[in-house]
Scaffold this active site. Structure first.
Site, PDB file in Angstrom:
ATOM      1  CG  ASP A 105      61.377  21.080  20.744  1.00 44.15           C
ATOM      2  OD1 ASP A 105      61.390  22.324  20.888  1.00 44.15           O
ATOM      3  OD2 ASP A 105      60.821  20.526  19.786  1.00 44.15           O
ATOM      4  CB  SER A 108      54.774  16.463  28.248  1.00 45.50           C
ATOM      5  OG  SER A 108      56.094  16.683  28.686  1.00 45.50           O
ATOM      6  CB  SER A 164      51.814  13.447  25.444  1.00 48.95           C
ATOM      7  OG  SER A 164      52.415  12.313  24.846  1.00 48.95           O
ATOM      8  CE1 TYR A 165      56.145  19.652  21.211  1.00 43.68           C
ATOM      9  CE2 TYR A 165      58.128  18.444  21.840  1.00 43.68           C
ATOM     10  CZ  TYR A 165      57.519  19.470  21.133  1.00 43.68           C
ATOM     11  OH  TYR A 165      58.285  20.300  20.350  1.00 43.68           O
ATOM     12  N   PRO A 166      54.617  15.227  20.553  1.00 42.44           N
ATOM     13  CG  PRO A 166      54.046  15.899  18.378  1.00 42.44           C
ATOM     14  CD  PRO A 166      53.977  16.320  19.819  1.00 42.44           C
TER      15      PRO A 166
END
Length: 862
Positions: free
Chosen positions: A119, A153, A335-337
């Site tokens: 991100d 991810s 997975s990526y939150p």
């Protein structure tokens, strides 16, 4: 063989990635900072054999701050923070020595692969890591690449291996957008916060907040809460009337009908309708319609929806829910939150994720049915281009995750299964009736295919009373017709879930920062969390928002911050210039700040109504050294002393109790000393209110008590009561707590180490003599005759706390029991009577001692 350094965002993440890439064939060791491990293995990198070193950081390596004097609230005009005050990048956590650690591991490496979270914040950390390691890495040959970025991810074998096979480059524009946000928030937030905190805390005593903070995102967040509060306060209930009819399809059954007019606000008109309908004895069926309806399965789960559900249904605050989600991610369960996307890419392995859940007893039946009958393609949602939706990546049990971790994982899993399930289908029957000239309706629903509601039963169609079989023209006897008097009700306070929705709608914060802003307004005592996780503004929060509206509504409305967020996103996309956005935004807020300062009287008028002036607050405690009148102790946060005659305010250490210290006075300024204590199991020390705020010696900093004062002769100072260097922290000195008898103790003046000794001693004094072995000050102890632990009924003994064999059994190391993190009174470099620092205090020199002696002492106490 090339050496490849790989860096992840957290230690647990680094271990998981290394384990996958090395297939478990790796060696691990602790890094020099003790917080991060290094995992090493050999393998292939871009067609060449390579030695891999996988390690991590602990979040941001650097943080943005003002330099030198600009961190002082007293020496700098807050207006200077908008442009004149230079900023610098400092280590986010100096104790971790992260830059040095990265340089040690990066020295001599040929390539670096960045495994930071994918991100904008992760991109920013990429460049923080690069700034640290590139100067020590081997220079690339010719056009050879040395910097690579892994995009992933989830922590699964497939995703990690795929990321390693498709390495890209870090995104400079996204990193710059984070730099811009950090600088804007620092300059704007600090300027407004410093000004209004000093202004209002200098005038009012019962604000009950240690910081009157302002934040470009935090303040609009509070504004939403106060706006709802204002609607509740200004609400005036109105009376209205509803006509309710019941018919009897059969002898023992009744059916309640809804009036098509819904309600009327005139009593006489309502009575007229009642009189007209009462003239009829039967209700006539005007129409019967049946329609198949669909309740759609949910869109794939993104961060904002997860936080909403966590607050509304699971009772978890957004900050807490985010922490749990991050833990589940780093452990490989989800997975990526952090994602704004609600649409799965076409190549996403939905069946593979679903198979992982086939053996869980809670939903195995549903999952196996979907796998055998075929899954439904998830609804098309929004693709933000960041990460796939939040998805369970491997099976888990309640025993593995425990408590809140399981509840959040269970919701995420049920939500995922629901996205690939069928829609819920039901048959809706609507019967229209006429009673005289008035029309009434009743509606019934029968589920024909439950679809996704089997796995998300809280979304199921509620069971309703069954409708009778009838046709147009049928007549039913009327059982009852009555007029119900009701009142309109005000809206309730905003729930966290509703606030999250408003923040997302107006572009306040990001999916990552929304929980932080909500947490901040709670911590600042601007709102309290009531039952149902509703946010009720405090008096302080209400007055602040009303004051902003009075002076400059744009400070609290979401519009200006939303516009800034759009500009920051343009920087991330490479469509806006970083320096131009920064300069333009700061110029706007600088003008607003000057206008706010000039107009502060408008907010002050509101404060005067709600809060008490300092002079009328608190209780008399200690005498002022200037006028010798009693100063008042204000216990509300931040606790402080105020002299109404001199109109001076003196800050105090927080998170403890304050009382007068034996009416003793400071030899420098004649102020009466006060005693701060964190409780009977904690530490305590005296302090002079004036010296605490205005350090008397060059080597002292603001916020130091007598246990850090270097006055050479004062009986309360470090020079007279210091015994030896702390055995745990580097700069601390163990100081005798002269108020602790008969349960005597010495406490470190930096950390929370406490050493209990000489219980039941009548007197304990620090001697001017020093120990020949360790250079600590000797201690003279006088025990009560009846309770003396000394051999041969002796009552007096002089010796070293650390070395004397007579004292060894009487000494016990503990850590202070604190209600809050220990107040830290400065970071001075000097040492008191300590072992091994070579500083002269009170005419005595303490030479360096061997490291093995220090280690032996530390081992003894631990």
């Amino acid at each position: 063989m090339r050496t490849v350094l790989m860096v992840a965002e957290k230690p647990s993440l680094a271990q998981s990635i290394a384990k996958i890439l090395s297939r478990g064939n790796m060696s691990s060791r602790k890094g020099l900072n003790g917080a991060c491990s290094v995992h090493e293995y050999t393998g292939s990198f871009i067609g060449q054999s390579a030695h891999f070193k996988m390690t991590s950081v602990c979040g941001h390596v650097m943080t943005l701050d003002f330099i030198g004097k600009y961190n002082s609230w007293d020496k700098v005009d807050p207006a200077e923070l908008f442009s004149k005050a230079p900023t610098e990048k400092k280590e986010a956590n100096p104790k971790l020595t992260m830059v040095k650690f990265l340089q040690v591991e990066g020295r001599g490496c040929d390539c670096i692969v960045l495994w930071l979270d994918c991100d904008k914040e992760g991109e920013n950390i990429c460049f923080e890591v690069l700034d640290a390691v590139l100067p020590v890495m081997n220079k690339p040959r010719g056009t050879e690449r040395s910097i690579y970025r892994a995009k992933f991810s989830s922590i699964t074998d497939t995703d990690i291996c795929n990321a390693m096979n498709h390495l890209g480059e870090p995104n400079r524009n996204e990193a710059l957008s984070v730099d811009a946000r950090q600088e804007l928030d620092l300059r704007i937030g600090c300027a407004f916060t410093r000004f209004q905190t000093k202004y209002f805390q200098g005038k009012y005593g019962n604000l009950d907040s240690s910081l009157i903070s302002f934040g470009p995102c935090q303040t609009p967040t509070l504004g939403f809460c106060v706006e709802r509060h204002d609607k509740i306060q200004s609400f005036k209930p109105e009376t209205y009337w509803v006509l309710q009819a019941k018919v009897n399809p059969e002898k023992d059954s009744s059916l309640t009908l809804d009036w098509d007019r819904v309600r009327v606000f005139d009593r006489e008109v309502a009575q007229m309708f009642l009189n007209i309908t009462k003239m009829s004895k039967e209700a006539r069926v005007e129409s019967v319609s049946k329609k198949e309806k669909v309740k759609q399965r949910p869109l794939a789960l993104n961060t904002v929806e997860m936080l909403r559900v966590a607050s509304a249904a699971l009772g978890m605050g957004p900050q807490h829910a985010m922490q749990i989600a991050e833990r589940l991610y780093t452990q490989g369960y989800i997975s990526y939150p952090r994602t704004e996307t609600t649409h799965y890419p076409e190549n996403f392995d939905l069946k593979g994720c679903l198979r992982q859940q086939a053996s869980n007893p809670y939903w195995a039946e549903t999952v196996n049915a979907l796998l055998s009958e075929g899954i439904n393609r998830p609804r098309k949602g929004h693709d933000a281009g960041d990460h796939p939706p939040i998805t369970p990546m491997r099976a888990a049990t309640e025993a593995e995750l425990g408590g809140d971790g399981w509840r959040l994982y269970e919701y995420i899993t049920r939500h995922f299964i629901a996205t690939v399930s069928a829609d819920c289908k039901y048959l809706q029957t609507t019967i229209s009736f006429s009673i005289g000239p008035e029309q009434f309706t009743c509606v019934g629903k029968v589920v024909t295919s439950p679809g996704f509601t089997e796995i998300m039963p809280w979304h199921s169609i509620p069971l309703e009373e069954s409708l009778p079989r009838c046709e147009k023209g049928d007549l039913f006897p009327i059982g009852e017709i009555k007029l119900l008097e009701k009142q309109t009700s005000p809206p309730d306070y905003l729930t966290e879930a509703e606030l999250i929705t408003l923040m997302e709608k107006h572009g306040i914060g990001t999916d990552a920062s929304i929980p932080v802003h909500i947490n901040n307004i709670c911590q600042r005592n601007y709102v309290t969390v009531e039952s149902g996780r509703r946010l009720k503004p405090t008096n302080l929060g209400i007055v602040l928002v009303h004051g902003y509206y009075k002076i400059d509504a744009e400070l609290v409305l979401p519009t200006i911050r939303s516009a800034v967020e759009k500009q920051l996103n343009l920087i991330a996309l490479g469509k806006a210039n970083y320096h131009q956005v920064l300069e333009h935004t700061l110029d706007i807020f600088k003008r607003k700040f000057h206008y706010f300062v000039d107009s502060i009287a408008g907010m002050d008028e509101l404060m005067e109504v709600s809060f008490s002036p300092l002079a009328a607050t608190g209780k008399p405690l200690s005498r002022c050294g200037k006028c010798h009148r009693f100063m008042k102790y204000i216990q509300a946060k931040p606790s402080r002393l105020h002299c109404s005659h001199c109109d001076d305010t003196y800050s105090l250490p927080q998170n403890g109790t304050i009382k007068l210290y034996k009416e003793l006075r400071c030899p420098l300024d004649d102020f009466e000393l006060v005693l701060w204590s964190s409780g009977s199991r904690g530490k305590s020390y005296p302090l002079c209110p004036y010296c605490y705020n205005h350090p008397p010696f060059r080597d002292m900093k603001k916020g130091m008590g007598c246990n850090e004062c270097t006055h050479p002769t004062c009986q309360h100072s470090l020079s007279m009561l210091g015994i030896g260097q702390c055995i745990e922290c580097e700069n601390g000195v163990l100081v005798l707590d002269s108020t602790s008898g008969p349960k005597w103790k010495m406490a470190c003046n930096k950390c929370n180490v406490i050493v209990h000794f000489f219980e039941n001693a009548h007197k304990v004094r620090v001697s001017p003599e020093t120990c020949e072995l360790c250079e600590a000050a000797l201690v003279d102890v006088d025990f009560n005759k009846a309770k003396s632990p000394l051999p041969g009924d002796e009552t007096q003994h002089s010796g070293c706390v650390f070395c004397d064999p007579v004292f060894q059994d009487l000494v016990e190391l503990k850590h202070a029991a604190m209600r809050h993190p220990m107040h830290r009174g400065g970071q001075g470099k000097r040492q008191g009577r300590g072992r091994g620092k070579g500083r002269r205090l009170g005419g005595r020199v303490n030479p360096k001692k061997p490291k093995d002696k220090m280690a032996a002492l530390a081992a003894y106490f631990v």
